[in-house]
Design a protein around this motif. Structure first.
Motif, short mmCIF file in Angstrom:
data_model
loop_
_atom_site.label_atom_id
_atom_site.label_comp_id
_atom_site.label_asym_id
_atom_site.label_seq_id
_atom_site.Cartn_x
_atom_site.Cartn_y
_atom_site.Cartn_z
N GLU A 1 2.38 -27.00 10.18
CA GLU A 1 3.02 -27.79 9.11
C GLU A 1 4.09 -26.96 8.38
N LEU A 2 3.77 -25.70 8.09
CA LEU A 2 4.74 -24.86 7.39
C LEU A 2 5.96 -24.60 8.26
N LYS A 3 5.74 -24.32 9.53
CA LYS A 3 6.87 -24.06 10.44
C LYS A 3 7.78 -25.29 10.49
N GLU A 4 7.19 -26.48 10.56
CA GLU A 4 7.99 -27.71 10.60
C GLU A 4 8.78 -27.89 9.31
N LYS A 5 8.16 -27.67 8.16
CA LYS A 5 8.87 -27.78 6.88
C LYS A 5 10.05 -26.82 6.83
N LEU A 6 9.81 -25.57 7.21
CA LEU A 6 10.87 -24.57 7.15
C LEU A 6 12.00 -24.91 8.13
N LYS B 1 12.98 -27.81 8.97
CA LYS B 1 13.72 -28.97 8.46
C LYS B 1 14.44 -28.66 7.15
N GLY B 2 14.37 -27.40 6.72
CA GLY B 2 15.04 -27.01 5.48
C GLY B 2 14.32 -27.46 4.22
N LYS B 3 13.07 -27.92 4.35
CA LYS B 3 12.29 -28.36 3.20
C LYS B 3 11.40 -27.21 2.75
N SER B 4 12.03 -26.17 2.31
CA SER B 4 11.28 -24.95 2.02
C SER B 4 10.57 -25.01 0.67
N PRO B 5 9.25 -24.90 0.72
CA PRO B 5 8.52 -24.73 -0.54
C PRO B 5 8.75 -23.31 -1.05
N HIS B 6 8.35 -23.04 -2.27
CA HIS B 6 8.38 -21.66 -2.77
C HIS B 6 7.31 -20.89 -2.00
N LEU B 7 7.67 -19.76 -1.44
CA LEU B 7 6.72 -18.93 -0.71
C LEU B 7 6.39 -17.70 -1.55
N ILE B 8 5.10 -17.42 -1.69
CA ILE B 8 4.66 -16.19 -2.36
C ILE B 8 3.79 -15.44 -1.36
N ASP B 9 4.22 -14.26 -0.98
CA ASP B 9 3.50 -13.41 -0.05
C ASP B 9 2.72 -12.39 -0.88
N VAL B 10 1.38 -12.46 -0.83
CA VAL B 10 0.55 -11.64 -1.71
C VAL B 10 0.05 -10.36 -1.03
N ARG B 11 0.64 -10.02 0.11
CA ARG B 11 0.27 -8.76 0.76
C ARG B 11 0.93 -7.59 0.04
N GLU B 12 0.48 -6.40 0.34
CA GLU B 12 1.08 -5.20 -0.24
C GLU B 12 2.51 -5.04 0.29
N GLU B 13 3.32 -4.30 -0.43
CA GLU B 13 4.74 -4.15 -0.09
C GLU B 13 4.96 -3.64 1.33
N LEU B 14 4.20 -2.65 1.77
CA LEU B 14 4.35 -2.12 3.13
C LEU B 14 4.08 -3.19 4.17
N GLU B 15 3.03 -3.99 3.97
CA GLU B 15 2.72 -5.08 4.89
C GLU B 15 3.87 -6.08 4.94
N TYR B 16 4.40 -6.40 3.77
CA TYR B 16 5.49 -7.37 3.66
C TYR B 16 6.71 -6.89 4.44
N HIS B 17 7.04 -5.61 4.30
CA HIS B 17 8.23 -5.09 4.97
C HIS B 17 8.03 -4.89 6.47
N THR B 18 6.79 -4.86 6.91
CA THR B 18 6.51 -4.76 8.34
C THR B 18 6.83 -6.08 9.05
N PHE B 19 6.44 -7.20 8.44
CA PHE B 19 6.73 -8.53 8.97
C PHE B 19 6.58 -9.53 7.84
N ASN B 20 7.57 -10.41 7.69
CA ASN B 20 7.45 -11.48 6.69
C ASN B 20 8.30 -12.67 7.11
N ILE B 21 8.06 -13.80 6.47
CA ILE B 21 8.85 -15.02 6.74
C ILE B 21 9.67 -15.39 5.51
N GLY B 22 9.93 -14.38 4.69
CA GLY B 22 10.69 -14.62 3.48
C GLY B 22 9.76 -14.87 2.31
N GLY B 23 10.31 -15.36 1.27
CA GLY B 23 9.51 -15.61 0.09
C GLY B 23 9.44 -14.40 -0.81
N GLN B 24 8.79 -14.59 -1.93
CA GLN B 24 8.68 -13.56 -2.94
C GLN B 24 7.45 -12.72 -2.65
#
Length: 105
Positions: A13-18, A20-43
């Protein structure tokens, strides 16, 4: 008691939304190192700092927010924190980024 299905969003569902350009606000709650290793955007707001960051969130209380982590466990905790802070449309990415990567291959 909350209805769990309304609190979750699947990787598909999330992949389909993204896509189609219907992007919800994304909050990635992993640690900074995890985020920089792989992320799909978001805060990137690590779970341990999320409550302190509520004042910095520039989202309407009824805006769609999807909370992300590696497996969907930390993000479920974050979803509950956001709901308790008054956000009404918060979803947890079930299976986390591991599931998202599987559907994106």
């Amino acid at each position: 008691m909350e209805n769990q299905s309304n609190n979750d969003i699947s990787a598909e569902e999330l992949k389909e939304k993204l896509s189609k350009g219907k992007s919800p606000h994304l909050i990635d709650v992993r640690e900074e190192l995890e985020y920089h290793t792989f992320n799909i955007g978001g805060q990137n707001i690590p779970l341990g700092t999320l409550s302190a960051a509520f004042d910095e969130l520039d989202y309407q209380k009824d805006a769609e927010i999807v909370v992300i982590c590696q497996r969907g466990i930390r993000s479920e905790t974050a979803r509950r924190l956001l709901v308790s802070a008054g956000y009404k449309n918060v979803k947890n990415l079930t299976g986390g980024l591991l599931a998202y990567r599987r559907v994106s291959l």
